[in-house]
Write a protein that holds these residues in place. Structure first.
Motif, short mmCIF file in Angstrom:
data_model
loop_
_atom_site.label_atom_id
_atom_site.label_comp_id
_atom_site.label_asym_id
_atom_site.label_seq_id
_atom_site.Cartn_x
_atom_site.Cartn_y
_atom_site.Cartn_z
N VAL A 40 0.85 -1.20 0.00
CA VAL A 40 0.00 0.00 0.00
C VAL A 40 0.88 1.25 0.00
O VAL A 40 0.62 2.20 -0.75
N ALA A 41 1.93 1.25 0.80
CA ALA A 41 2.85 2.39 0.84
C ALA A 41 3.52 2.61 -0.51
O ALA A 41 3.70 3.75 -0.95
N ASP A 42 3.89 1.50 -1.19
CA ASP A 42 4.57 1.60 -2.48
C ASP A 42 3.72 2.31 -3.54
O ASP A 42 4.25 2.91 -4.46
N TYR A 43 2.41 2.24 -3.41
CA TYR A 43 1.54 2.89 -4.38
C TYR A 43 1.64 4.42 -4.29
O TYR A 43 1.29 5.12 -5.23
N ARG A 44 2.05 4.92 -3.14
CA ARG A 44 2.22 6.36 -2.90
C ARG A 44 0.95 7.16 -3.22
O ARG A 44 1.01 8.22 -3.84
N LEU A 45 -0.17 6.63 -2.76
CA LEU A 45 -1.45 7.32 -2.99
C LEU A 45 -2.04 7.88 -1.70
O LEU A 45 -2.98 8.68 -1.77
N VAL A 46 -1.52 7.45 -0.56
CA VAL A 46 -1.98 7.97 0.73
C VAL A 46 -0.77 8.37 1.55
O VAL A 46 0.32 7.80 1.40
N PRO A 47 -0.92 9.38 2.43
CA PRO A 47 0.20 9.77 3.29
C PRO A 47 0.64 8.59 4.17
O PRO A 47 -0.17 7.73 4.53
N GLU A 48 1.90 8.57 4.52
CA GLU A 48 2.47 7.48 5.31
C GLU A 48 1.66 7.19 6.58
O GLU A 48 1.47 6.04 6.96
N ALA A 49 1.17 8.24 7.22
CA ALA A 49 0.41 8.07 8.47
C ALA A 49 -0.90 7.31 8.24
O ALA A 49 -1.45 6.73 9.17
N LEU A 50 -1.40 7.30 7.02
CA LEU A 50 -2.67 6.63 6.72
C LEU A 50 -2.49 5.23 6.12
O LEU A 50 -3.49 4.54 5.89
N VAL A 51 -1.25 4.81 5.87
CA VAL A 51 -1.03 3.51 5.21
C VAL A 51 -1.63 2.36 6.01
O VAL A 51 -2.35 1.53 5.48
N ARG A 52 -1.36 2.32 7.31
CA ARG A 52 -1.88 1.22 8.13
C ARG A 52 -3.41 1.26 8.22
O ARG A 52 -4.06 0.23 7.99
N PRO A 53 -4.04 2.40 8.53
CA PRO A 53 -5.51 2.42 8.57
C PRO A 53 -6.15 2.08 7.22
O PRO A 53 -7.17 1.37 7.18
N VAL A 54 -5.57 2.56 6.13
CA VAL A 54 -6.11 2.24 4.80
C VAL A 54 -5.96 0.75 4.53
O VAL A 54 -6.89 0.10 4.03
N SER A 55 -4.82 0.18 4.90
CA SER A 55 -4.59 -1.25 4.71
C SER A 55 -5.60 -2.06 5.50
O SER A 55 -6.17 -3.05 4.98
N MET A 56 -5.85 -1.67 6.73
CA MET A 56 -6.85 -2.37 7.56
C MET A 56 -8.24 -2.24 6.94
O MET A 56 -9.01 -3.20 6.94
N SER A 57 -8.55 -1.07 6.43
CA SER A 57 -9.86 -0.85 5.79
C SER A 57 -10.05 -1.74 4.58
O SER A 57 -11.14 -2.27 4.34
N VAL A 58 -8.99 -1.92 3.81
CA VAL A 58 -9.06 -2.79 2.63
C VAL A 58 -9.37 -4.22 3.06
O VAL A 58 -10.24 -4.88 2.49
N VAL A 59 -8.68 -4.70 4.07
CA VAL A 59 -8.90 -6.07 4.56
C VAL A 59 -10.34 -6.22 5.07
O VAL A 59 -11.02 -7.20 4.73
N VAL A 60 -10.79 -5.27 5.86
CA VAL A 60 -12.16 -5.33 6.39
C VAL A 60 -13.18 -5.32 5.24
O VAL A 60 -14.15 -6.09 5.25
N ALA A 61 -12.96 -4.49 4.25
CA ALA A 61 -13.88 -4.41 3.11
C ALA A 61 -13.91 -5.73 2.35
O ALA A 61 -14.99 -6.21 1.95
N GLU A 62 -12.74 -6.36 2.16
CA GLU A 62 -12.71 -7.64 1.45
C GLU A 62 -13.44 -8.73 2.25
O GLU A 62 -14.16 -9.54 1.67
N ILE A 63 -13.25 -8.73 3.56
CA ILE A 63 -13.97 -9.70 4.40
C ILE A 63 -15.47 -9.44 4.34
O ILE A 63 -16.28 -10.36 4.27
N LEU A 64 -15.85 -8.18 4.33
CA LEU A 64 -17.26 -7.81 4.26
C LEU A 64 -17.90 -8.29 2.96
O LEU A 64 -19.06 -8.73 2.96
N VAL A 65 -17.16 -8.24 1.86
CA VAL A 65 -17.68 -8.77 0.59
C VAL A 65 -18.09 -10.23 0.77
O VAL A 65 -19.17 -10.64 0.35
N VAL A 66 -17.22 -11.01 1.40
CA VAL A 66 -17.50 -12.43 1.61
C VAL A 66 -18.68 -12.62 2.56
O VAL A 66 -19.60 -13.39 2.26
N LEU A 67 -18.66 -11.93 3.68
CA LEU A 67 -19.72 -12.10 4.68
C LEU A 67 -21.09 -11.70 4.13
O LEU A 67 -22.09 -12.36 4.42
N LEU A 68 -21.13 -10.65 3.33
CA LEU A 68 -22.41 -10.22 2.77
C LEU A 68 -23.00 -11.26 1.82
O LEU A 68 -24.22 -11.35 1.66
N GLN A 69 -22.15 -12.07 1.20
CA GLN A 69 -22.65 -13.13 0.32
C GLN A 69 -23.33 -14.23 1.12
O GLN A 69 -24.15 -14.98 0.59
#
Length: 177
Positions: A40-69
């Motif tokens: 996520v950091a390598d993409y350089r699309l979010v400030p360094e301080a947001l890399v971990r929260p954005v990464s966690m959000s991505v994981v949660v969103a992917e899990i939510l896709v599965v759970l919603l099915q």
């Protein structure tokens, strides 16, 4: 088989396929979370301080896709969320490819793949599959058809994994030339 049943089979097959795809992607990201935050950091699309929260959000969103099915009435919401996530991936990859940053790992999970237009097109195809499933939802299957849809979705997913490995092998071959 009637047209309604074919439509239901298509929707169920795509749903199973996308469930497996997102479950695998989320599992990979959870299992190698530190590595994923680096991608996520390598993409350089979010400030360094947001890399971990954005990464966690991505994981949660992917899990939510599965759970919603798995939740009655949640299928369409899960598919729309899948389209949104895949659309964000297309945008992030495209921005970096246009910047000339093709040597970074996509972070998709599975085989190592540097960014390429083939990954962008792959995700566009996945979005189109999700759109098709939403357009033909909801589905209603008898037990035999449900088993067939599970088998078809699993077969489609296995083919996807093979195609993904072929893309990874091609990328590795291009890097070693």
């Amino acid at each position: 088989m009637s047209a309604v049943t074919l439509s239901s089979m298509l929707t169920a097959t795509v749903t199973v396929f996308l469930c497996l795809l997102f479950a695998r992607a989320a599992w990979h990201k959870i299992a190698e979370f530190t590595e994923f935050t680096g991608f996520v950091a390598d993409y350089r699309l979010v400030p360094e301080a947001l890399v971990r929260p954005v990464s966690m959000s991505v994981v949660v969103a992917e899990i939510l896709v599965v759970l919603l099915q798995l939740v009655p009435g949640g299928q369409v919401f899960g598919l729309v969320l899948a389209m949104a996530i895949l659309g964000l991936y297309v945008a992030a990859m495209s921005i970096n490819i246009l910047r000339g940053r093709t040597s970074i790992e996509c972070g998709c999970g599975g085989a190592v793949q540097p960014l390429s237009w083939s990954l962008v097109w792959r995700n566009a195809v996945l979005i189109t599959m999700a759109i098709t499933a939403v357009a033909t939802a909801p589905y209603s299957l008898d037990a035999g058809s449900a088993i067939a849809a599970l088998a078809s979705g699993f077969t489609l997913w296995t083919g996807f994994l093979l195609a993904e490995q072929i893309l990874a092998n091609d990328a590795t071959a291009r890097l070693t030339r």
